[in-house]
Scaffold this motif. Structure first.
Motif, mmCIF file in Angstrom:
data_model
loop_
_atom_site.group_PDB
_atom_site.id
_atom_site.type_symbol
_atom_site.label_atom_id
_atom_site.label_comp_id
_atom_site.label_asym_id
_atom_site.label_seq_id
_atom_site.Cartn_x
_atom_site.Cartn_y
_atom_site.Cartn_z
ATOM 1 N N ALA A 171 1.214 5.708 1.858
ATOM 2 C CA ALA A 171 0.560 6.421 2.974
ATOM 3 C C ALA A 171 0.941 5.792 4.311
ATOM 4 N N PRO A 172 0.902 6.601 5.386
ATOM 5 C CA PRO A 172 0.971 6.018 6.721
ATOM 6 C C PRO A 172 -0.383 5.374 7.031
ATOM 7 N N ASN A 173 -0.392 4.330 7.853
ATOM 8 C CA ASN A 173 -1.669 3.690 8.160
ATOM 9 C C ASN A 173 -1.636 3.215 9.602
ATOM 10 N N TYR A 174 -2.556 3.715 10.447
ATOM 11 C CA TYR A 174 -2.590 3.228 11.830
ATOM 12 C C TYR A 174 -3.346 1.899 11.858
ATOM 13 N N VAL A 175 -2.681 0.865 12.388
ATOM 14 C CA VAL A 175 -3.272 -0.480 12.400
ATOM 15 C C VAL A 175 -3.707 -0.784 13.838
ATOM 16 N N GLU A 176 -4.999 -0.585 14.087
ATOM 17 C CA GLU A 176 -5.557 -0.776 15.444
ATOM 18 C C GLU A 176 -5.272 -2.188 15.949
ATOM 19 N N GLN A 177 -5.404 -3.152 15.016
ATOM 20 C CA GLN A 177 -5.222 -4.573 15.397
ATOM 21 C C GLN A 177 -3.823 -4.794 15.992
ATOM 22 N N LYS A 178 -2.849 -3.989 15.592
ATOM 23 C CA LYS A 178 -1.462 -4.182 16.077
ATOM 24 C C LYS A 178 -1.012 -3.003 16.942
ATOM 25 N N LYS A 179 -1.936 -2.065 17.129
ATOM 26 C CA LYS A 179 -1.639 -0.861 17.927
ATOM 27 C C LYS A 179 -0.331 -0.200 17.457
ATOM 28 N N CYS A 180 -0.204 -0.069 16.128
ATOM 29 C CA CYS A 180 1.038 0.563 15.625
ATOM 30 C C CYS A 180 0.785 1.210 14.270
ATOM 31 N N TRP A 181 1.710 2.102 13.913
ATOM 32 C CA TRP A 181 1.697 2.728 12.589
ATOM 33 C C TRP A 181 2.513 1.877 11.618
ATOM 34 N N ARG A 182 2.088 1.917 10.359
ATOM 35 C CA ARG A 182 2.843 1.293 9.287
ATOM 36 C C ARG A 182 2.943 2.314 8.147
ATOM 37 N N LEU A 183 3.840 2.064 7.218
ATOM 38 C CA LEU A 183 3.802 2.746 5.922
ATOM 39 C C LEU A 183 3.419 1.697 4.892
ATOM 40 N N THR A 184 2.590 2.075 3.934
ATOM 41 C CA THR A 184 2.149 1.092 2.942
ATOM 42 C C THR A 184 1.938 1.720 1.577
ATOM 43 N N LEU A 185 2.146 0.930 0.523
ATOM 44 C CA LEU A 185 1.666 1.353 -0.789
ATOM 45 C C LEU A 185 0.145 1.243 -0.760
ATOM 46 N N THR A 186 -0.501 2.038 -1.591
ATOM 47 C CA THR A 186 -1.970 2.093 -1.590
ATOM 48 C C THR A 186 -2.534 1.305 -2.772
ATOM 49 N N TYR A 187 -3.835 1.151 -2.821
ATOM 50 C CA TYR A 187 -4.457 0.452 -3.957
ATOM 51 C C TYR A 187 -4.115 1.114 -5.298
ATOM 52 N N PRO A 188 -4.181 2.469 -5.387
ATOM 53 C CA PRO A 188 -3.824 3.059 -6.696
ATOM 54 C C PRO A 188 -2.430 2.644 -7.141
ATOM 55 N N CYS A 189 -1.492 2.516 -6.227
ATOM 56 C CA CYS A 189 -0.131 2.114 -6.616
ATOM 57 C C CYS A 189 -0.093 0.630 -6.935
ATOM 58 N N ILE A 190 -0.618 -0.172 -6.020
ATOM 59 C CA ILE A 190 -0.574 -1.635 -6.180
ATOM 60 C C ILE A 190 -1.285 -2.061 -7.469
ATOM 61 N N ASN A 191 -2.466 -1.507 -7.699
ATOM 62 C CA ASN A 191 -3.239 -1.938 -8.876
ATOM 63 C C ASN A 191 -2.772 -1.308 -10.171
ATOM 64 N N ASN A 192 -1.761 -0.439 -10.092
ATOM 65 C CA ASN A 192 -1.184 0.137 -11.307
ATOM 66 C C ASN A 192 0.059 -0.632 -11.762
ATOM 67 N N ALA A 193 0.478 -1.617 -10.957
ATOM 68 C CA ALA A 193 1.668 -2.415 -11.328
ATOM 69 C C ALA A 193 1.362 -3.225 -12.581
ATOM 70 N N ARG A 194 2.403 -3.400 -13.422
ATOM 71 C CA ARG A 194 2.207 -4.186 -14.649
ATOM 72 C C ARG A 194 1.961 -5.647 -14.313
ATOM 73 N N ASN A 195 2.687 -6.146 -13.312
ATOM 74 C CA ASN A 195 2.548 -7.554 -12.902
ATOM 75 C C ASN A 195 2.534 -7.617 -11.371
ATOM 76 N N THR A 196 1.725 -8.486 -10.833
ATOM 77 C CA THR A 196 1.717 -8.704 -9.382
ATOM 78 C C THR A 196 1.837 -10.205 -9.122
ATOM 79 N N ILE A 197 2.668 -10.564 -8.169
ATOM 80 C CA ILE A 197 2.738 -11.951 -7.704
ATOM 81 C C ILE A 197 2.361 -11.940 -6.229
ATOM 82 N N VAL A 198 1.366 -12.749 -5.868
ATOM 83 C CA VAL A 198 0.925 -12.870 -4.477
ATOM 84 C C VAL A 198 1.277 -14.280 -3.996
ATOM 85 N N LEU A 199 2.006 -14.359 -2.895
ATOM 86 C CA LEU A 199 2.405 -15.659 -2.344
ATOM 87 C C LEU A 199 1.611 -15.933 -1.083
ATOM 88 N N ALA A 200 1.011 -17.124 -0.989
ATOM 89 C CA ALA A 200 0.271 -17.478 0.233
ATOM 90 C C ALA A 200 0.278 -18.994 0.393
#
Ligand code: 6PG
Length: 248
Positions: A171-200
């Motif tokens: 989906a497109p997503n307007y990010v007020e904090q950055k005053k810009c549009w982004r494109l992003t995968l959504t929770y239904p897509c992200i949480n349907n992945a077989r494996n997720t690796i989060v780096l922080a």
């Protein structure tokens, strides 16, 4: 490196440096890819943007990792994208291509999320069609994500409209904090992945990681709290500085 389960889907690996985190992530990346290819003849991965994954991308090009994967069966997508040309320094596609421009990826299996479309709703719908066509059972084998120090992941930023989407994969997503549009995968897509690796990594993410990993009551404020509520497994690879408030 120490491994801690959070719940039946999520676990944390605490590493002593970003270098070791990148090595651990590269080993996991290749292993997930090998399994996917042996099981369903392809490996679909959504790459993260930002700066954290750069060391991982560097590692993946080293022969001891790169040689472990059949890259001609590897399909590369992105978990989010800025609305800029592919060669713009801000582009997540452009950042990854500084590592994967030639070897070892197959040109026909790189799927940028944005390439100067005027209409973002159409761009997101096209990406959803591509995911459904290219990913086995319409699910990613691997979702790679980062975490912002405000708790965002991909371009799912706090208090933004895309957090509410339940019936689209991108989906497109307007990010007020950055005053810009982004494109992003959504929770239904992200949480349907077989494996997720989060780096922080780093102390700046310690407080938000405590909110994300040990609490789950406010995903509108801390969107990454909702990672790991699907069918797949999630591995958070974090360093000691980022783990400082977890009292594990
Ligand atoms: C982006 C990313 C974003 C990123 C986090 C963390 O487009 O910026 O996809 O979600 O993963 O902001 O960024 P760093 O890795 O730079 O800390």
């Amino acid at each position: 490196m120490q491994l801690f389960p959070i719940d039946e889907k999520r676990e944390i690996a605490i590493v002593d440096s970003e270098e070791n985190g990148a090595i651990f992530a590269a080993i996991r990346f290749i292993s997930i890819g090998q399994k996917a290819i042996s099981r369903h003849k392809s490996f679909s991965v959504a790459l993260s943007g930002g700066s954290t994954p750069k060391k991982l991308y560097e590692k993946l090009l080293l022969p001891q990792y790169a040689n472990g994967l059949n890259w001609s069966q590897t399909k590369v997508f992105w978990s989010d994208e800025r609305i800029v040309p592919l060669d713009d320094p801000e582009s997540n596609y452009g950042m990854a291509m500084r590592y994967f421009s030639k070897e070892p990826l197959d040109e026909s299996k790189k799927f940028p999320m944005y390439s100067n479309e005027k209409e973002l709703v159409q761009a997101a719908a096209n990406y959803e069609k591509l995911i459904k066509k290219q990913c086995f059972e319409e699910r990613f084998d691997l979702m790679l994500l980062g975490i912002g120090d405000d708790g965002h992941t991909a371009s799912l930023f706090p208090h933004t409209e895309a957090l509410k989407i339940e019936n689209a994969l991108a989906a497109p997503n307007y990010v007020e904090q950055k005053k810009c549009w982004r494109l992003t995968l959504t929770y239904p897509c992200i949480n349907n992945a077989r494996n997720t690796i989060v780096l922080a990594y780093g102390a700046a993410k310690a407080h938000v990681l405590k909110k994300i990993l040990l609490e789950n009551d406010d995903p509108d404020t801390y969107p990454a709290q909702k990672i790991g509520r699907g069918k797949g497994t999630v591995l958070f690879i974090i360093d000691k500085a980022a783990a400082a408030e977890l009292s594990l």
